[in-house]
Design a protein around this motif. Structure first.
Motif, PDB file in Angstrom:
ATOM      1  N   THR A   1      -1.091   4.171 -11.872  1.00 42.96           N
ATOM      2  CA  THR A   1      -1.981   2.924 -10.857  1.00 42.96           C
ATOM      3  C   THR A   1      -0.836   1.159 -11.351  1.00 42.96           C
ATOM      4  O   THR A   1      -0.861   1.086 -12.524  1.00 42.96           O
ATOM      5  CB  THR A   1      -3.404   2.725 -11.587  1.00 42.96           C
ATOM      6  OG1 THR A   1      -3.297   2.675 -12.964  1.00 42.96           O
ATOM      7  CG2 THR A   1      -3.662   4.145 -11.108  1.00 42.96           C
ATOM      8  N   PHE A   2      -1.560   0.594 -10.869  1.00 43.98           N
ATOM      9  CA  PHE A   2      -0.783  -1.120 -10.931  1.00 43.98           C
ATOM     10  C   PHE A   2      -2.272  -2.064 -10.903  1.00 43.98           C
ATOM     11  O   PHE A   2      -3.684  -1.510 -10.709  1.00 43.98           O
ATOM     12  CB  PHE A   2      -0.465  -1.486  -9.021  1.00 43.98           C
ATOM     13  CG  PHE A   2       0.283  -0.940  -9.204  1.00 43.98           C
ATOM     14  CD1 PHE A   2       0.645   0.772  -9.311  1.00 43.98           C
ATOM     15  CD2 PHE A   2       1.600  -1.874  -8.250  1.00 43.98           C
ATOM     16  CE1 PHE A   2       2.184   0.711  -9.352  1.00 43.98           C
ATOM     17  CE2 PHE A   2       2.591  -1.279  -8.173  1.00 43.98           C
ATOM     18  CZ  PHE A   2       3.211   0.159  -7.952  1.00 43.98           C
TER      19      PHE A   2
ATOM     20  N   LYS B   1       2.023   1.131  -3.873  1.00 43.18           N
ATOM     21  CA  LYS B   1       0.861   2.242  -4.287  1.00 43.18           C
ATOM     22  C   LYS B   1       0.582   3.945  -3.940  1.00 43.18           C
ATOM     23  O   LYS B   1       0.182   4.383  -5.448  1.00 43.18           O
ATOM     24  CB  LYS B   1      -0.254   0.912  -4.409  1.00 43.18           C
ATOM     25  CG  LYS B   1      -0.145  -0.215  -4.528  1.00 43.18           C
ATOM     26  CD  LYS B   1      -0.755  -0.537  -4.790  1.00 43.18           C
ATOM     27  CE  LYS B   1      -1.142  -2.345  -5.119  1.00 43.18           C
ATOM     28  NZ  LYS B   1      -2.585  -2.657  -4.920  1.00 43.18           N
TER      29      LYS B   1
ATOM     30  N   GLU C   1       1.061  -1.382   0.052  1.00 44.59           N
ATOM     31  CA  GLU C   1       0.008   0.488  -0.068  1.00 44.59           C
ATOM     32  C   GLU C   1       1.415   1.345  -0.112  1.00 44.59           C
ATOM     33  O   GLU C   1       0.586   1.965  -0.899  1.00 44.59           O
ATOM     34  CB  GLU C   1      -0.818  -0.020   0.821  1.00 44.59           C
ATOM     35  CG  GLU C   1      -2.020  -1.103   1.301  1.00 44.59           C
ATOM     36  CD  GLU C   1      -2.822  -1.374  -0.388  1.00 44.59           C
ATOM     37  OE1 GLU C   1      -3.372   0.021  -0.999  1.00 44.59           O
ATOM     38  OE2 GLU C   1      -2.815  -2.401  -0.786  1.00 44.59           O
TER      39      GLU C   1
ATOM     40  N   TYR D   1       2.679  -7.062 -11.985  1.00 39.72           N
ATOM     41  CA  TYR D   1       1.720  -5.941 -12.131  1.00 39.72           C
ATOM     42  C   TYR D   1       2.043  -5.357 -13.207  1.00 39.72           C
ATOM     43  O   TYR D   1       2.693  -5.341 -13.656  1.00 39.72           O
ATOM     44  CB  TYR D   1       1.930  -4.959 -10.780  1.00 39.72           C
ATOM     45  CG  TYR D   1       1.518  -5.538  -9.672  1.00 39.72           C
ATOM     46  CD1 TYR D   1      -0.454  -5.370  -9.813  1.00 39.72           C
ATOM     47  CD2 TYR D   1       1.934  -4.852  -8.872  1.00 39.72           C
ATOM     48  CE1 TYR D   1      -0.637  -5.330  -7.766  1.00 39.72           C
ATOM     49  CE2 TYR D   1       2.173  -5.922  -7.794  1.00 39.72           C
ATOM     50  CZ  TYR D   1      -0.209  -5.624  -7.240  1.00 39.72           C
ATOM     51  OH  TYR D   1      -0.109  -6.524  -6.291  1.00 39.72           O
TER      52      TYR D   1
ATOM     53  N   LEU E   1       2.007  -1.984 -14.864  1.00 34.07           N
ATOM     54  CA  LEU E   1       1.462  -0.155 -14.543  1.00 34.07           C
ATOM     55  C   LEU E   1       1.904   1.041 -15.360  1.00 34.07           C
ATOM     56  O   LEU E   1       1.420   0.617 -16.865  1.00 34.07           O
ATOM     57  CB  LEU E   1       3.544   0.822 -13.861  1.00 34.07           C
ATOM     58  CG  LEU E   1       3.835  -0.482 -13.050  1.00 34.07           C
ATOM     59  CD1 LEU E   1       4.926   0.323 -12.839  1.00 34.07           C
ATOM     60  CD2 LEU E   1       3.035  -1.181 -11.682  1.00 34.07           C
TER      61      LEU E   1
END
Length: 223
Positions: free
Chosen positions: A201-202, A192, A189, A218, A220
């Motif tokens: 954003t992921f 992020k 968290e 992820y 990106l």
């Protein structure tokens, strides 16, 4: 259960780093299918954690022929070698010159051509574009005290991610695919949140559970 794993991870991470330094007092071999590389002392050891293998398995089915490919923080460079074998035009960067010298040797032994650059993140990649970018970042929150420790520790205040995510947006386009692997046991968290502050954003591409630890790849993208 997850909280217990996080506690164990915080205890184990310095031990893993020290254990790898002891194990890597001499160069070691690491293989993925028909690729074999030498891993030198001070270079991140792919055989101690699972992240490199998961990225190799993720990248293997991708169509990379004729694409530009950047491995940011390449370590031993086996991911770059795989991408080059698949027909990509590969650039590999790291701040550890020992890693880059070894990659030059590893690339020759695996009969591929790779552009190898000593660069702190995107420092020497300005005005460059890449179809694919792959990042296997350090994420333990502690100040690295050596070049070798940069492969493990992102800084007490996540300085690595602050720097990475401040630079990354200009390299993210609709056509670009940028992937990062992280463990669920790291401070996701927090990482992020730093990304979001930079309008990144992921999006989860792959979730793999190994020995109770969840690893996530992820994609990106810009918000």
């Amino acid at each position: 259960m997850m909280q217990m794993r996080k506690i164990l991870k915080k205890i184990a991470s310095p031990f893993l780093q020290k254990a790898s330094a002891i194990y890597l007092k001499k160069r070691r071999k690491y293989s993925f299918k028909d690729i074999t590389v030498w891993v030198e002392p001070t270079v991140f050891p792919p055989f101690i954690t699972i992240s490199t293998k998961l990225l190799l398995e993720f990248i293997e089915p991708l169509d990379l022929k004729g694409k530009t490919f950047l491995e940011l923080g390449c370590g031993c460079g086996i991911i770059s070698i795989l991408a080059a074998q698949k027909g990509a035009f590969v650039t590999a960067t790291d701040i550890n010159q020992i890693a880059l010298n070894a990659l030059e040797e590893n690339a020759k032994e695996n009969q591929v051509n790779i552009e190898i650059i000593e660069s702190d993140l995107f420092q020497k990649l300005q005005n460059r574009t890449f179809d694919f970018v792959v990042i296997n970042p350090p994420y333990y929150p502690r100040k690295p005290m050596s070049v070798a420790e940069n492969a493990w520790f992102c800084g007490e205040n996540f300085e690595y991610f602050e720097s990475l995510f401040s630079q990354l947006p200009i390299y993210l386009t609709i056509e670009n695919s940028t992937y990062m692997i992280l463990s669920e046991d790291c401070e996701l968290e927090k990482i992020k949140a730093i990304a979001f502050q930079n309008k990144i954003t992921f999006h989860v591409e792959q979730v793999t559970k190994v020995l109770g630890e969840v690893n996530l790849i992820y994609k990106l993208e810009l918000c």
